[in-house]
Design a protein around this motif. Structure first.
Motif, PDB file in Angstrom:
ATOM      1  N   PHE A 427      60.068  49.682  48.491  1.00 41.10           N
ATOM      2  CA  PHE A 427      60.479  49.154  47.398  1.00 41.10           C
ATOM      3  C   PHE A 427      59.275  48.271  46.770  1.00 41.10           C
ATOM      4  CE2 PHE A 427      61.976  45.319  45.202  1.00 41.10           C
ATOM      5  CZ  PHE A 427      62.063  45.833  43.960  1.00 41.10           C
ATOM      6  N   LEU A 428      58.762  47.604  47.788  1.00 38.83           N
ATOM      7  CA  LEU A 428      57.777  46.762  47.273  1.00 38.83           C
ATOM      8  C   LEU A 428      56.719  47.285  47.053  1.00 38.83           C
ATOM      9  CD1 LEU A 428      56.719  43.761  47.039  1.00 38.83           C
ATOM     10  CD2 LEU A 428      56.429  43.423  49.486  1.00 38.83           C
ATOM     11  N   ASN A 429      56.096  48.117  47.792  1.00 38.49           N
ATOM     12  CA  ASN A 429      54.957  48.944  47.540  1.00 38.49           C
ATOM     13  C   ASN A 429      54.948  49.732  46.226  1.00 38.49           C
ATOM     14  OD1 ASN A 429      52.965  48.583  49.581  1.00 38.49           O
ATOM     15  ND2 ASN A 429      54.643  49.171  51.018  1.00 38.49           N
ATOM     16  N   TYR A 430      56.161  50.092  45.880  1.00 43.06           N
ATOM     17  CA  TYR A 430      56.279  50.911  44.755  1.00 43.06           C
ATOM     18  C   TYR A 430      56.169  50.032  43.502  1.00 43.06           C
ATOM     19  CZ  TYR A 430      58.613  53.238  40.835  1.00 43.06           C
ATOM     20  OH  TYR A 430      58.772  53.657  39.571  1.00 43.06           O
ATOM     21  N   TYR A 431      56.618  48.723  43.618  1.00 37.53           N
ATOM     22  CA  TYR A 431      56.635  47.925  42.372  1.00 37.53           C
ATOM     23  C   TYR A 431      55.059  47.340  42.504  1.00 37.53           C
ATOM     24  CZ  TYR A 431      56.675  43.591  39.959  1.00 37.53           C
ATOM     25  OH  TYR A 431      56.342  42.488  39.126  1.00 37.53           O
ATOM     26  N   LEU A 432      54.644  47.154  43.503  1.00 37.96           N
ATOM     27  CA  LEU A 432      53.205  46.625  43.445  1.00 37.96           C
ATOM     28  C   LEU A 432      52.243  47.351  42.603  1.00 37.96           C
ATOM     29  CD1 LEU A 432      52.735  44.723  46.991  1.00 37.96           C
ATOM     30  CD2 LEU A 432      52.938  43.689  44.870  1.00 37.96           C
ATOM     31  N   SER A 433      52.382  48.858  43.183  1.00 37.72           N
ATOM     32  CA  SER A 433      51.508  49.876  42.587  1.00 37.72           C
ATOM     33  C   SER A 433      51.906  50.093  41.206  1.00 37.72           C
ATOM     34  CB  SER A 433      51.674  51.270  43.395  1.00 37.72           C
ATOM     35  OG  SER A 433      52.853  51.756  43.388  1.00 37.72           O
ATOM     36  N   LYS A 434      53.083  50.015  40.645  1.00 32.90           N
ATOM     37  CA  LYS A 434      53.254  50.477  39.289  1.00 32.90           C
ATOM     38  C   LYS A 434      53.199  48.941  38.309  1.00 32.90           C
ATOM     39  CE  LYS A 434      54.503  54.570  40.019  1.00 32.90           C
ATOM     40  NZ  LYS A 434      53.571  55.767  39.491  1.00 32.90           N
ATOM     41  N   SER A 435      53.165  47.969  38.834  1.00 34.53           N
ATOM     42  CA  SER A 435      53.431  46.634  37.773  1.00 34.53           C
ATOM     43  C   SER A 435      52.336  45.671  38.306  1.00 34.53           C
ATOM     44  CB  SER A 435      54.632  46.327  38.222  1.00 34.53           C
ATOM     45  OG  SER A 435      55.734  47.268  37.432  1.00 34.53           O
ATOM     46  N   LEU A 436      52.380  45.270  39.646  1.00 33.79           N
ATOM     47  CA  LEU A 436      51.563  43.858  39.685  1.00 33.79           C
ATOM     48  C   LEU A 436      49.963  44.433  39.954  1.00 33.79           C
ATOM     49  CD1 LEU A 436      51.503  41.078  40.437  1.00 33.79           C
ATOM     50  CD2 LEU A 436      51.625  41.624  42.720  1.00 33.79           C
ATOM     51  N   TYR A 437      49.611  45.316  40.339  1.00 33.60           N
ATOM     52  CA  TYR A 437      48.306  45.618  40.769  1.00 33.60           C
ATOM     53  C   TYR A 437      47.499  46.056  39.419  1.00 33.60           C
ATOM     54  CZ  TYR A 437      48.446  44.771  45.835  1.00 33.60           C
ATOM     55  OH  TYR A 437      48.568  44.280  47.116  1.00 33.60           O
ATOM     56  N   PRO A 438      48.394  46.791  38.921  1.00 34.78           N
ATOM     57  CA  PRO A 438      47.674  47.336  37.473  1.00 34.78           C
ATOM     58  C   PRO A 438      47.427  46.074  36.036  1.00 34.78           C
ATOM     59  CG  PRO A 438      49.272  48.875  37.959  1.00 34.78           C
ATOM     60  CD  PRO A 438      49.644  47.752  38.879  1.00 34.78           C
ATOM     61  N   ASP A 439      48.405  44.870  36.544  1.00 38.71           N
ATOM     62  CA  ASP A 439      48.269  43.777  35.612  1.00 38.71           C
ATOM     63  C   ASP A 439      46.881  43.027  36.078  1.00 38.71           C
ATOM     64  OD1 ASP A 439      50.468  44.738  34.179  1.00 38.71           O
ATOM     65  OD2 ASP A 439      51.917  43.081  35.124  1.00 38.71           O
ATOM     66  N   VAL A 440      46.995  43.196  37.380  1.00 40.08           N
ATOM     67  CA  VAL A 440      45.848  42.355  38.044  1.00 40.08           C
ATOM     68  C   VAL A 440      44.429  43.020  37.695  1.00 40.08           C
ATOM     69  CG1 VAL A 440      44.582  41.529  39.936  1.00 40.08           C
ATOM     70  CG2 VAL A 440      47.106  41.299  39.843  1.00 40.08           C
ATOM     71  N   ASN A 441      44.510  44.227  37.682  1.00 39.95           N
ATOM     72  CA  ASN A 441      43.160  45.038  37.254  1.00 39.95           C
ATOM     73  C   ASN A 441      42.871  45.046  36.036  1.00 39.95           C
ATOM     74  OD1 ASN A 441      42.377  45.889  39.826  1.00 39.95           O
ATOM     75  ND2 ASN A 441      44.003  47.782  39.778  1.00 39.95           N
ATOM     76  N   ASP A 442      43.966  44.926  35.136  1.00 38.35           N
ATOM     77  CA  ASP A 442      43.654  44.787  33.533  1.00 38.35           C
ATOM     78  C   ASP A 442      43.003  43.500  33.340  1.00 38.35           C
ATOM     79  OD1 ASP A 442      44.978  47.087  33.029  1.00 38.35           O
ATOM     80  OD2 ASP A 442      46.595  46.102  32.335  1.00 38.35           O
ATOM     81  N   GLU A 443      43.215  42.431  34.089  1.00 39.36           N
ATOM     82  CA  GLU A 443      42.770  41.005  34.074  1.00 39.36           C
ATOM     83  C   GLU A 443      41.282  41.311  34.407  1.00 39.36           C
ATOM     84  OE1 GLU A 443      43.505  38.029  32.552  1.00 39.36           O
ATOM     85  OE2 GLU A 443      45.180  39.489  31.686  1.00 39.36           O
ATOM     86  N   LEU A 444      41.004  41.675  35.778  1.00 34.94           N
ATOM     87  CA  LEU A 444      39.596  41.973  36.195  1.00 34.94           C
ATOM     88  C   LEU A 444      38.684  42.713  35.380  1.00 34.94           C
ATOM     89  CD1 LEU A 444      40.547  42.417  39.864  1.00 34.94           C
ATOM     90  CD2 LEU A 444      39.630  40.461  39.114  1.00 34.94           C
ATOM     91  N   ALA A 445      39.428  43.891  34.633  1.00 34.88           N
ATOM     92  CA  ALA A 445      38.629  44.448  33.842  1.00 34.88           C
ATOM     93  C   ALA A 445      37.932  43.845  32.463  1.00 34.88           C
ATOM     94  CB  ALA A 445      39.369  45.683  33.144  1.00 34.88           C
ATOM     95  N   LYS A 446      38.336  42.515  32.211  1.00 36.49           N
ATOM     96  CA  LYS A 446      37.897  41.526  31.225  1.00 36.49           C
ATOM     97  C   LYS A 446      36.652  41.161  31.567  1.00 36.49           C
ATOM     98  CE  LYS A 446      42.325  40.216  29.501  1.00 36.49           C
ATOM     99  NZ  LYS A 446      43.327  39.329  29.384  1.00 36.49           N
ATOM    100  N   GLY A 447      36.348  40.978  32.818  1.00 37.25           N
ATOM    101  CA  GLY A 447      35.098  40.658  33.350  1.00 37.25           C
ATOM    102  C   GLY A 447      34.481  39.459  33.581  1.00 37.25           C
ATOM    103  N   PHE A 448      33.571  39.112  34.650  1.00 36.43           N
ATOM    104  CA  PHE A 448      32.954  37.620  34.746  1.00 36.43           C
ATOM    105  C   PHE A 448      31.768  37.633  33.813  1.00 36.43           C
ATOM    106  CE2 PHE A 448      30.037  35.274  37.362  1.00 36.43           C
ATOM    107  CZ  PHE A 448      31.020  34.048  37.846  1.00 36.43           C
ATOM    108  N   PRO A 449      31.533  36.746  33.165  1.00 32.95           N
ATOM    109  CA  PRO A 449      30.144  36.744  32.373  1.00 32.95           C
ATOM    110  C   PRO A 449      28.942  36.496  33.193  1.00 32.95           C
ATOM    111  CG  PRO A 449      31.593  34.897  31.755  1.00 32.95           C
ATOM    112  CD  PRO A 449      32.326  35.440  32.716  1.00 32.95           C
ATOM    113  N   LEU A 450      28.093  37.116  32.763  1.00 32.02           N
ATOM    114  CA  LEU A 450      26.645  36.728  33.259  1.00 32.02           C
ATOM    115  C   LEU A 450      25.771  35.877  32.052  1.00 32.02           C
ATOM    116  CD1 LEU A 450      25.216  40.294  34.619  1.00 32.02           C
ATOM    117  CD2 LEU A 450      26.047  38.130  35.810  1.00 32.02           C
ATOM    118  N   PRO A 451      25.145  34.792  32.758  1.00 32.40           N
ATOM    119  CA  PRO A 451      24.617  33.966  31.751  1.00 32.40           C
ATOM    120  C   PRO A 451      23.392  34.640  31.089  1.00 32.40           C
ATOM    121  CG  PRO A 451      24.037  33.353  33.730  1.00 32.40           C
ATOM    122  CD  PRO A 451      24.904  34.577  34.233  1.00 32.40           C
TER     123      PRO A 451
END
Length: 481
Positions: A427-451
């Motif tokens: 159950f936990l792996n299903y939730y992580l793959s469907k909800s938590l990790y996609p949300d985290v990846n959406d945040e990571l896709a916003k990027g870390f700015p280079l100066p």
């Protein structure tokens, strides 16, 4: 910003706002290095900028007296001098070890047009002239430093311009008379031009380049939690073939900044020179970010029934949870559940050749939501997982994505008897793959700015993973408006 040599040179320096160990006693978390290839590109771009700037030079009028035996004494004046054409052909921008950069321009030509007047007694004559300036050489040292706020500074020093060949062609009724003392005229025109060229460069560095560098931020936002300190840790360092500019790269909590207690390790950069600029990012930067998130509680999570996907076969209530722990419905009939996940310690990014990974350790505690909305703990689980990460660079940011392995679950405590760990793990792996990790990846896709300064784009990116740091080679394009 006004057009001038400022945009080009500041673009070059802005690319180097990263660093190596500095005089403030702190190693950087970010490093950028400009190679000979990068300096060569900057020099070529600089020629175009300098050519435009030369057209703006205002040449002063000059006059003098003459004496010729057959004619006697008279007075001449040259005025309305304007640069008509300019062609700068050769340039180089080289490191000046221990100081900054040395800019040299050679094999260039300038064309000037103007008017002349001659007065002798009551006689007044006038005409026009063309001046061909050949074999122009220009050299100037750009001294790089740092102000108290950690911003870069630049000053021009030791500027010299030299004209090796100059010819004046005159027209008018008495051009033959002026040709008799053309050496004197050429000498004065040469001095005027040589002084004006250096005056223009000094002014451009002071009024264009330095103010542009001062607009580079000392801090920048990553997201609503994190900020990054872009201040320099020491003045830029020129070496034999590269220019390193020293930059802190310290990540902090925007709402509550506290001193970093763990020093940044040193990075030993490869001697690559195929591309114009190389960026190195220490794993220390990512690990500080992880610690800040952990201290602020942003790595913790809560799961309630309304957060589950609509198509989930398992709901978060005691009735649906009976397959996990049969006794739960006897003690808590028809009640909702809440799961709270807590990361035990900040997960550290492991950076090794060709590999990015982290192994977060979590605890998940299950609560029954009582009729009075109080939470009563009923079980506690330990969770470990391995997560592989991939990072990519676009022309201004670093973006990432997590690729997790299956989470492994163990029972720490149950207040409701037997607990089916294997079923909960599924159950936990299903939730992580469907909800938590996609949300985290959406945040990571916003990027870390280079100066990067304005109008700079990176291309031909080459991403490498070395021990304890990431390494990016890139070529640079200056986007002219």
């Amino acid at each position: 910003m006004k057009a001038g040599t400022g945009p080009l040179l500041s673009a070059l320096l802005g690319l180097m706002l990263l660093s190596i160990p500095g005089s403030r006693g702190a190693n950087p978390a970010l490093v950028a290095r400009i190679t000979d290839k990068g300096l060569e590109y900057a020099a070529k771009e600089g020629l175009l900028t300098l050519q435009r700037e030369l057209y703006k030079i205002t040449l002063s009028d000059f006059s003098g007296d003459f004496k010729i035996k057959a004619v006697g004494r008279g007075h001449y004046e040259f005025h309305s001098l304007e640069i008509q054409n300019c062609e700068l052909r050769g340039s180089s921008l080289k490191p000046l070890p221990g100081q900054g950069l040395s800019l040299a321009i050679s094999d260039s030509t300038i064309g000037v047009r103007g008017k002349w007047k001659v007065r002798k007694s009551f006689l007044k004559l006038h005409g026009s002239f063309d001046l061909d300036v050949k074999s122009v050489t220009i050299s100037v040292d750009l001294l790089l430093g740092m102000d108290p706020s950690g911003r870069p500074t630049v000053t021009a020093s030791g500027c010299s311009s030299r004209i090796c060949d100059l010819e004046v062609h005159m027209s008018g009724h008495l051009e033959w008379l002026l040709n008799l003392f053309h050496n004197q005229i050429e000498s004065k025109l040469q001095k005027v031009l040589e002084s004006k060229v250096c005056e223009m460069i000094q002014k451009s560095v002071t009024s264009d380049l330095q103010p542009y560098l001062q607009t580079l931020p000392v801090t920048a936002e990553i997201d609503n939690v994190l900020g990054i300190d872009y201040s320099l840790v020491a003045a830029p360092q020129a070496k034999a073939h590269v220019l390193d500019v020293l930059f802190k790269g310290e990540i902090f909590n925007r709402n509550h900044r506290s001193p970093v207690t763990t020093p940044t390790p040193t990075m030993s950069l490869p001697e690559d020179s195929k591309q114009m600029v190389y960026f190195a990012i220490s794993d220390h930067a990512f690990n500080i970010a992880s610690r800040v998130y952990h201290q602020a509680g942003y790595l913790n999570f809560s799961i309630t029934d309304d957060m589950l996907p609509p198509d989930s076969n398992i709901r978060l209530n005691t009735k649906a949870f009976r397959p996990f722990t049969p006794q739960i419905t006897r003690k808590y009939p028809d009640m909702n559940l809440e799961l709270r996940g807590t990361v035990v310690s900040a997960p550290l990014l492991n950076v090794s050749p060709g590999n990015l990974s982290l192994s977060p350790q979590m605890e998940i505690e299950g609560f029954v939501i009582l009729p009075n909305f109080a939470r009563e703990p009923v079980f506690r689980l330990g969770v470990v997982t391995n997560i592989f990460a991939s990072l990519t660079f676009n022309n201004s940011k670093i973006t990432g994505m997590l690729h997790p392995d299956k989470a492994q679950v163990r029972l720490i405590e149950s207040k409701v008897g037997m607990f089916n760990v294997n079923l909960f793990q599924a159950f936990l792996n299903y939730y992580l793959s469907k909800s938590l990790y996609p949300d985290v990846n959406d945040e990571l896709a916003k990027g870390f700015p280079l100066p990067l300064p304005r109008r700079i784009r990176l291309h031909d990116l080459d991403f490498q993973i070395h021990k304890d740091f990431l390494y990016l080679g890139a070529n640079v394009q200056y986007m002219r408006v």
